[in-house]
Design a protein around this motif. Structure first.
Motif, PDB file in Angstrom:
ATOM      1  N   SER A 251      22.108 -16.168  78.123  1.00  0.00           N
ATOM      2  CA  SER A 251      21.837 -15.562  79.431  1.00  0.00           C
ATOM      3  C   SER A 251      20.932 -14.347  79.303  1.00  0.00           C
ATOM      4  CB  SER A 251      23.149 -15.157  80.107  1.00  0.00           C
ATOM      5  OG  SER A 251      23.967 -16.275  80.350  1.00  0.00           O
ATOM      6  N   LEU A 252      21.090 -13.585  78.215  1.00  0.00           N
ATOM      7  CA  LEU A 252      20.214 -12.441  77.987  1.00  0.00           C
ATOM      8  C   LEU A 252      18.758 -12.886  77.906  1.00  0.00           C
ATOM      9  CD1 LEU A 252      22.296 -10.557  75.260  1.00  0.00           C
ATOM     10  CD2 LEU A 252      22.073  -9.924  77.670  1.00  0.00           C
ATOM     11  N   GLU A 253      18.510 -13.939  77.122  1.00  0.00           N
ATOM     12  CA  GLU A 253      17.140 -14.430  76.990  1.00  0.00           C
ATOM     13  C   GLU A 253      16.610 -14.951  78.319  1.00  0.00           C
ATOM     14  OE1 GLU A 253      14.406 -17.551  74.372  1.00  0.00           O
ATOM     15  OE2 GLU A 253      16.475 -17.099  73.749  1.00  0.00           O
ATOM     16  N   ASP A 254      17.443 -15.702  79.046  1.00  0.00           N
ATOM     17  CA  ASP A 254      16.996 -16.247  80.336  1.00  0.00           C
ATOM     18  C   ASP A 254      16.642 -15.140  81.313  1.00  0.00           C
ATOM     19  OD1 ASP A 254      17.366 -18.789  79.397  1.00  0.00           O
ATOM     20  OD2 ASP A 254      19.291 -19.111  80.405  1.00  0.00           O
ATOM     21  N   LEU A 255      17.439 -14.067  81.353  1.00  0.00           N
ATOM     22  CA  LEU A 255      17.172 -12.977  82.288  1.00  0.00           C
ATOM     23  C   LEU A 255      15.884 -12.234  81.938  1.00  0.00           C
ATOM     24  CD1 LEU A 255      20.799 -11.630  82.667  1.00  0.00           C
ATOM     25  CD2 LEU A 255      19.350 -12.424  84.554  1.00  0.00           C
ATOM     26  N   ILE A 256      15.534 -12.197  80.658  1.00  0.00           N
ATOM     27  CA  ILE A 256      14.287 -11.540  80.256  1.00  0.00           C
ATOM     28  C   ILE A 256      13.083 -12.449  80.493  1.00  0.00           C
ATOM     29  CG2 ILE A 256      12.993 -10.587  78.312  1.00  0.00           C
ATOM     30  CD1 ILE A 256      15.664  -9.735  77.086  1.00  0.00           C
TER      31      ILE A 256
ATOM     32  N   GLN B 160       7.772 -13.835  70.944  1.00  0.00           N
ATOM     33  CA  GLN B 160       6.973 -14.372  72.029  1.00  0.00           C
ATOM     34  C   GLN B 160       7.298 -15.839  72.295  1.00  0.00           C
ATOM     35  OE1 GLN B 160       4.272 -16.702  71.911  1.00  0.00           O
ATOM     36  NE2 GLN B 160       3.735 -16.446  74.068  1.00  0.00           N
ATOM     37  N   GLY B 161       7.601 -16.586  71.251  1.00  0.00           N
ATOM     38  CA  GLY B 161       7.901 -18.002  71.412  1.00  0.00           C
ATOM     39  C   GLY B 161       9.334 -18.303  71.794  1.00  0.00           C
ATOM     40  N   GLY B 162      10.187 -17.270  71.931  1.00  0.00           N
ATOM     41  CA  GLY B 162      11.573 -17.480  72.319  1.00  0.00           C
ATOM     42  C   GLY B 162      12.497 -17.535  71.117  1.00  0.00           C
TER      43      GLY B 162
ATOM     44  N   ASP C 286      33.491  -2.167  81.706  1.00  0.00           N
ATOM     45  CA  ASP C 286      32.983  -1.078  80.869  1.00  0.00           C
ATOM     46  C   ASP C 286      31.641  -0.631  81.414  1.00  0.00           C
ATOM     47  OD1 ASP C 286      32.718   0.732  78.835  1.00  0.00           O
ATOM     48  OD2 ASP C 286      32.611  -0.730  77.206  1.00  0.00           O
ATOM     49  N   ASN C 287      31.209   0.554  80.982  1.00  0.00           N
ATOM     50  CA  ASN C 287      29.832   0.973  81.266  1.00  0.00           C
ATOM     51  C   ASN C 287      28.871  -0.019  80.625  1.00  0.00           C
ATOM     52  OD1 ASN C 287      30.859   4.302  80.287  1.00  0.00           O
ATOM     53  ND2 ASN C 287      31.161   3.331  82.271  1.00  0.00           N
ATOM     54  N   ALA C 288      27.719  -0.199  81.226  1.00  0.00           N
ATOM     55  CA  ALA C 288      26.733  -1.139  80.691  1.00  0.00           C
ATOM     56  C   ALA C 288      25.341  -0.520  80.740  1.00  0.00           C
ATOM     57  CB  ALA C 288      26.740  -2.450  81.469  1.00  0.00           C
ATOM     58  N   THR C 289      24.610  -0.604  79.625  1.00  0.00           N
ATOM     59  CA  THR C 289      23.275  -0.012  79.508  1.00  0.00           C
ATOM     60  C   THR C 289      22.366  -0.948  78.728  1.00  0.00           C
ATOM     61  OG1 THR C 289      24.114   2.250  79.571  1.00  0.00           O
ATOM     62  CG2 THR C 289      21.944   1.939  78.597  1.00  0.00           C
ATOM     63  N   ALA C 290      21.118  -1.035  79.157  1.00  0.00           N
ATOM     64  CA  ALA C 290      20.141  -1.872  78.444  1.00  0.00           C
ATOM     65  C   ALA C 290      18.765  -1.237  78.500  1.00  0.00           C
ATOM     66  CB  ALA C 290      20.074  -3.280  79.036  1.00  0.00           C
ATOM     67  N   MET C 291      17.980  -1.474  77.453  1.00  0.00           N
ATOM     68  CA  MET C 291      16.560  -1.159  77.440  1.00  0.00           C
ATOM     69  C   MET C 291      15.828  -2.399  76.929  1.00  0.00           C
ATOM     70  SD  MET C 291      16.069   2.751  76.134  1.00  0.00           S
ATOM     71  CE  MET C 291      14.646   2.928  77.213  1.00  0.00           C
ATOM     72  N   VAL C 292      14.727  -2.735  77.602  1.00  0.00           N
ATOM     73  CA  VAL C 292      13.885  -3.863  77.175  1.00  0.00           C
ATOM     74  C   VAL C 292      12.492  -3.318  76.917  1.00  0.00           C
ATOM     75  CG1 VAL C 292      12.907  -6.094  77.792  1.00  0.00           C
ATOM     76  CG2 VAL C 292      15.248  -5.523  78.495  1.00  0.00           C
ATOM     77  N   ILE C 293      11.969  -3.579  75.734  1.00  0.00           N
ATOM     78  CA  ILE C 293      10.640  -3.095  75.338  1.00  0.00           C
ATOM     79  C   ILE C 293       9.784  -4.306  74.980  1.00  0.00           C
ATOM     80  CG2 ILE C 293       9.331  -1.616  73.781  1.00  0.00           C
ATOM     81  CD1 ILE C 293      13.039  -1.109  73.862  1.00  0.00           C
ATOM     82  N   GLU C 294       8.596  -4.366  75.559  1.00  0.00           N
ATOM     83  CA  GLU C 294       7.701  -5.496  75.321  1.00  0.00           C
ATOM     84  C   GLU C 294       6.376  -4.998  74.737  1.00  0.00           C
ATOM     85  OE1 GLU C 294       5.462  -9.185  77.684  1.00  0.00           O
ATOM     86  OE2 GLU C 294       7.032  -8.005  78.659  1.00  0.00           O
ATOM     87  N   CYS C 295       5.911  -5.670  73.692  1.00  0.00           N
ATOM     88  CA  CYS C 295       4.611  -5.350  73.106  1.00  0.00           C
ATOM     89  C   CYS C 295       3.547  -6.215  73.762  1.00  0.00           C
ATOM     90  CB  CYS C 295       4.621  -5.624  71.609  1.00  0.00           C
ATOM     91  SG  CYS C 295       5.847  -4.653  70.722  1.00  0.00           S
ATOM     92  N   GLY C 296       2.416  -5.600  74.121  1.00  0.00           N
ATOM     93  CA  GLY C 296       1.370  -6.345  74.804  1.00  0.00           C
ATOM     94  C   GLY C 296       0.033  -6.201  74.119  1.00  0.00           C
TER      95      GLY C 296
ATOM     96  N   ASP D 124       6.102 -10.016  71.721  1.00  0.00           N
ATOM     97  CA  ASP D 124       7.453  -9.802  71.198  1.00  0.00           C
ATOM     98  C   ASP D 124       8.184  -8.772  72.060  1.00  0.00           C
ATOM     99  OD1 ASP D 124       6.922 -11.554  69.167  1.00  0.00           O
ATOM    100  OD2 ASP D 124       6.753 -10.036  67.595  1.00  0.00           O
ATOM    101  N   ARG D 125       9.492  -8.974  72.215  1.00  0.00           N
ATOM    102  CA  ARG D 125      10.308  -8.040  72.988  1.00  0.00           C
ATOM    103  C   ARG D 125      11.525  -7.614  72.181  1.00  0.00           C
ATOM    104  NH1 ARG D 125       9.370 -12.456  76.511  1.00  0.00           N
ATOM    105  NH2 ARG D 125       8.143 -11.995  78.376  1.00  0.00           N
ATOM    106  N   LEU D 126      12.002  -6.424  72.478  1.00  0.00           N
ATOM    107  CA  LEU D 126      13.257  -5.935  71.926  1.00  0.00           C
ATOM    108  C   LEU D 126      14.218  -5.634  73.069  1.00  0.00           C
ATOM    109  CD1 LEU D 126      12.468  -3.379  69.087  1.00  0.00           C
ATOM    110  CD2 LEU D 126      13.205  -5.733  68.848  1.00  0.00           C
ATOM    111  N   LEU D 127      15.488  -5.936  72.861  1.00  0.00           N
ATOM    112  CA  LEU D 127      16.548  -5.565  73.787  1.00  0.00           C
ATOM    113  C   LEU D 127      17.527  -4.663  73.055  1.00  0.00           C
ATOM    114  CD1 LEU D 127      18.417  -5.753  76.287  1.00  0.00           C
ATOM    115  CD2 LEU D 127      19.295  -7.899  75.322  1.00  0.00           C
ATOM    116  N   LEU D 128      17.752  -3.469  73.587  1.00  0.00           N
ATOM    117  CA  LEU D 128      18.784  -2.567  73.102  1.00  0.00           C
ATOM    118  C   LEU D 128      19.865  -2.517  74.171  1.00  0.00           C
ATOM    119  CD1 LEU D 128      16.022  -1.600  71.773  1.00  0.00           C
ATOM    120  CD2 LEU D 128      17.145   0.604  71.465  1.00  0.00           C
ATOM    121  N   CYS D 129      21.136  -2.682  73.805  1.00  0.00           N
ATOM    122  CA  CYS D 129      22.176  -2.686  74.829  1.00  0.00           C
ATOM    123  C   CYS D 129      23.508  -2.233  74.257  1.00  0.00           C
ATOM    124  CB  CYS D 129      22.322  -4.077  75.457  1.00  0.00           C
ATOM    125  SG  CYS D 129      22.796  -5.377  74.313  1.00  0.00           S
ATOM    126  N   THR D 130      24.378  -1.712  75.125  1.00  0.00           N
ATOM    127  CA  THR D 130      25.726  -1.327  74.742  1.00  0.00           C
ATOM    128  C   THR D 130      26.667  -2.513  74.915  1.00  0.00           C
ATOM    129  OG1 THR D 130      26.183  -0.504  76.967  1.00  0.00           O
ATOM    130  CG2 THR D 130      25.309   1.075  75.363  1.00  0.00           C
TER     131      THR D 130
END
Length: 420
Positions: A378-383, A300-302, A410-420, A361-367
């Motif tokens: 950049s990943l953090e800034d975009l989230i 949460q705090g970065g 390449d192929n690109a895939t991401a999932m972002v999960i946030e706890c609230g 807190d957030r999770l990023l899953l990516c290929t």
């Protein structure tokens, strides 16, 4: 006092006189408090001037009051970052969380400083701690120590793109929620209460000739449903270890089956897949990983942190500190995997872990197609800090489209999960 940081591990407030008041909390708070106090006292005795100086502390309330070392730093060259932490070791202390989030800039003397020593090691363990300094006296307001809440909601987004070059997409992602009575596939974007449900999210990147890579990633993702019946055969006291065992058995089972299928016909020879999986159970998540897809934690705090290890020689060199992020991305063997599910590997050892989560807190899953196009900052800034028209887009879509625009080979895939 003004709030400076509020995370699962600590509440930090800035006094009107500029002093920093840090309240340790949650798991192992006393141990972390003791360690940070001992390290800072040791560094003061050694004459280190680019770390906080302890002004006072309260053992009962786990409050540490220190001088202010300035504002956090948003950007820094990797070589400069390493040099600052290396300088600390000349004073006999190793910072065990050597990341940008623990560097500040002190404007009064133009000095970069280091903070947050709850995870640090005095290299000479025979050195006794300095004499204690006076304990804080006087009351602390009730709102100055807040017990962290437990997440009650889950918000997620998933997105994939074939990229600019490849005709087909060998990436897959999945989100499911289940309990003893229900099983639900989740839409690409959504949110829900976590009460009474487990949530599992995963990404996979396939590899192999013809369309066998596409098949391999889909096969890996589809097999995740095997977790469900095993989960509810676990006794409560064995839950944590049992979940880790379920993840391990899942990975090894997929590996065995992909190996058999790959040996069954020529077109599928050496087909394989990466797999990165996050399994949420109440306020904890368990993860399993193999390959060079990734799982990142964004508290949460970065301060984005890669939780998984890339199963490549280049990833190993980066973890040892022999390569920085730029050098790793430019290395000619960056995509040569040391292990994956199937892919002709005789044995595999998946990475298994677990962590406790806090609201925000957030999770990023990516290929790896995402990593090819974007730097970690950049990943953090975009989230956290989307700009302009991106504000209305789901986080996963923001990340994937930015990666494809920047690279797209390449192929690109991401999932972002946030706890609230």
């Amino acid at each position: 006092m003004e709030e400076g940081k509020d995370t699962a591990r600590a509440l930090v407030k800035i006094g009107y006189d500029g002093t920093v008041h840090k309240y340790f909390r949650h798991r192992f708070a006393k141990e972390r408090f003791d360690n940070e106090l001992r390290v800072l006292q040791y560094l003061e005795e050694r004459g280190c001037e680019f770390v906080p100086r302890v002004l006072s502390y309260d053992v009962d309330k786990l409050e540490l009051v220190t001088t202010n070392c300035g504002a956090r730093v948003d950007r820094m060259d990797d070589d400069k970052l390493k040099a600052i932490f290396a300088e600390l070791e000349t004073y006999g202390v190793r910072h065990d969380d050597p990341t940008l989030q623990n560097i500040t800039y002190r404007s009064r003397d133009g000095r970069f400083c280091l903070i947050d020593f709850e995870f640090a090691t005095i290299l000479d363990s025979s050195v006794a701690a300095p004499p204690p300094i006076p304990v804080v006296t006087g009351p602390i307001n009730a709102d100055e120590f807040i017990v962290p809440a437990v997440p009650t909601r889950m918000k997620w987004s998933g997105y994939r793109h074939a990229g600019k070059v490849r005709p087909n997409n060998e990436d897959e992602f999945l989100g499911v929620a289940f309990n003893q009575g229900e099983f639900n596939y989740l839409a690409a974007n959504g949110q829900s209460s976590i009460d009474g449900f487990d949530y599992v999210f995963a990404v996979s990147d396939g590899m192999g000739g013809e369309r066998s890579g596409e098949f391999a990633s889909k096969f890996a993702i589809d097999n995740i449903t095997r977790l469900m019946p095993q989960r509810y055969h676990l006794k409560l006291k064995h839950q944590a270890g049992g979940i880790r065992d379920c993840i391990r058995e899942l990975f090894l089972g997929i590996h065995r089956q992909l190996t058999v299928l790959g040996n069954s016909y020529d077109e599928g020879k050496n087909m394989g897949a990466t797999l990165s999986l996050a399994w949420f159970v109440e306020d904890r998540f368990y993860f399993g990983h193999i390959g060079d897809s990734r799982i990142y934690l964004l508290p949460q705090g970065g301060g984005l942190k890669q939780l998984t290890h890339d199963d490549t020689h280049v990833g190993w060199l980066k973890r040892k500190g022999e390569l920085n992020e730029r050098e790793a991305r430019q290395h000619p063997r960056k995509n040569v995997l040391s292990q994956a599910l199937g892919a002709g590997n005789r044995y595999v050892v998946p990475q298994i872990g677990e962590m406790k989560l806090a609201p925000g807190d957030r999770l990023l899953l990516c290929t790896d197609g995402v990593i090819e196009g974007l730097w970690e900052h950049s990943l953090e800034d975009l989230i956290r800090f989307p700009q302009g028209k991106l504000i209305g887009e789901p986080p996963a879509k923001r990340i994937v489209e930015a990666a494809v625009a920047a690279d797209g080979r390449d192929n690109a895939t991401a999932m972002v999960i946030e706890c609230g």
